[in-house]
Write a protein that holds these residues in place. Structure first.
Motif, PDB file in Angstrom:
ATOM      1  N   PRO A  47       9.179 -66.426  79.674  1.00  0.00           N
ATOM      2  CA  PRO A  47       8.407 -67.234  79.014  1.00  0.00           C
ATOM      3  C   PRO A  47       7.743 -66.220  77.440  1.00  0.00           C
ATOM      4  O   PRO A  47       7.988 -65.376  77.472  1.00  0.00           O
ATOM      5  N   GLU A  48       7.192 -67.166  76.599  1.00  0.00           N
ATOM      6  CA  GLU A  48       6.938 -66.791  75.330  1.00  0.00           C
ATOM      7  C   GLU A  48       5.627 -65.688  75.429  1.00  0.00           C
ATOM      8  O   GLU A  48       5.573 -64.655  75.051  1.00  0.00           O
ATOM      9  N   ALA A  49       4.761 -65.849  76.617  1.00  0.00           N
ATOM     10  CA  ALA A  49       3.759 -65.113  76.946  1.00  0.00           C
ATOM     11  C   ALA A  49       3.984 -63.540  77.164  1.00  0.00           C
ATOM     12  O   ALA A  49       3.254 -62.714  76.908  1.00  0.00           O
ATOM     13  N   ILE A  50       5.343 -63.352  77.540  1.00  0.00           N
ATOM     14  CA  ILE A  50       5.874 -61.818  77.846  1.00  0.00           C
ATOM     15  C   ILE A  50       6.963 -61.641  76.917  1.00  0.00           C
ATOM     16  O   ILE A  50       7.766 -60.684  77.327  1.00  0.00           O
ATOM     17  N   GLY A  51       7.015 -62.288  75.792  1.00  0.00           N
ATOM     18  CA  GLY A  51       8.061 -61.588  74.680  1.00  0.00           C
ATOM     19  C   GLY A  51       9.155 -62.497  74.793  1.00  0.00           C
ATOM     20  O   GLY A  51      10.177 -62.062  74.163  1.00  0.00           O
ATOM     21  N   GLY A  52       9.557 -63.589  75.585  1.00  0.00           N
ATOM     22  CA  GLY A  52      10.645 -64.206  75.730  1.00  0.00           C
ATOM     23  C   GLY A  52      10.549 -65.395  74.835  1.00  0.00           C
ATOM     24  O   GLY A  52       9.489 -65.510  73.869  1.00  0.00           O
ATOM     25  N   ALA A  56      15.585 -70.557  78.851  1.00  0.00           N
ATOM     26  CA  ALA A  56      16.151 -70.720  79.904  1.00  0.00           C
ATOM     27  C   ALA A  56      15.324 -70.224  81.175  1.00  0.00           C
ATOM     28  O   ALA A  56      14.281 -69.578  80.749  1.00  0.00           O
ATOM     29  N   PRO A  57      15.499 -70.621  82.305  1.00  0.00           N
ATOM     30  CA  PRO A  57      14.862 -70.204  83.462  1.00  0.00           C
ATOM     31  C   PRO A  57      14.795 -68.607  83.534  1.00  0.00           C
ATOM     32  O   PRO A  57      15.813 -68.011  83.054  1.00  0.00           O
ATOM     33  N   PRO A  58      13.382 -67.803  84.055  1.00  0.00           N
ATOM     34  CA  PRO A  58      13.321 -66.451  84.335  1.00  0.00           C
ATOM     35  C   PRO A  58      14.208 -65.920  85.352  1.00  0.00           C
ATOM     36  O   PRO A  58      14.644 -66.761  86.090  1.00  0.00           O
ATOM     37  N   PRO A  59      14.665 -64.838  85.406  1.00  0.00           N
ATOM     38  CA  PRO A  59      15.408 -64.396  86.398  1.00  0.00           C
ATOM     39  C   PRO A  59      14.723 -64.612  88.037  1.00  0.00           C
ATOM     40  O   PRO A  59      15.645 -65.067  88.816  1.00  0.00           O
TER      41      PRO A  59
END
Length: 69
Positions: A47-52, A56-59
């Motif tokens: 997510p954008e909140a943690i730098g992404g 796409a879905p997170p791992p």
């Protein structure tokens, strides 16, 4: 990978079984990553909140979904 290879192989070993996977992961940009599993491609991001970029879905979502299957 040639056409006779499989992305998941199960071989008998010492009365049990050994699993092998043909999986390759490649960082692209930021937190986004692309993986290939046999002939399939998998993308993950954060997510954008943690730098992404949230593209796409997170791992962890893939891991959670795998439990359902």
């Amino acid at each position: 990978m040639t056409t006779d290879e499989q992305p998941i192989r199960i071989d008998p070993v010492d009365g049990g079984f050994a699993f092998s996977f043909d999986l390759h992961a490649h960082p692209t940009d930021g937190q986004r990553k692309r993986g290939t599993f046999g002939r399939f491609e998998i993308a993950c991001d954060e997510p954008e909140a943690i730098g992404g970029t949230d593209t796409a879905p997170p791992p962890l979502a893939y891991f959670a979904a795998s439990v359902a299957f």
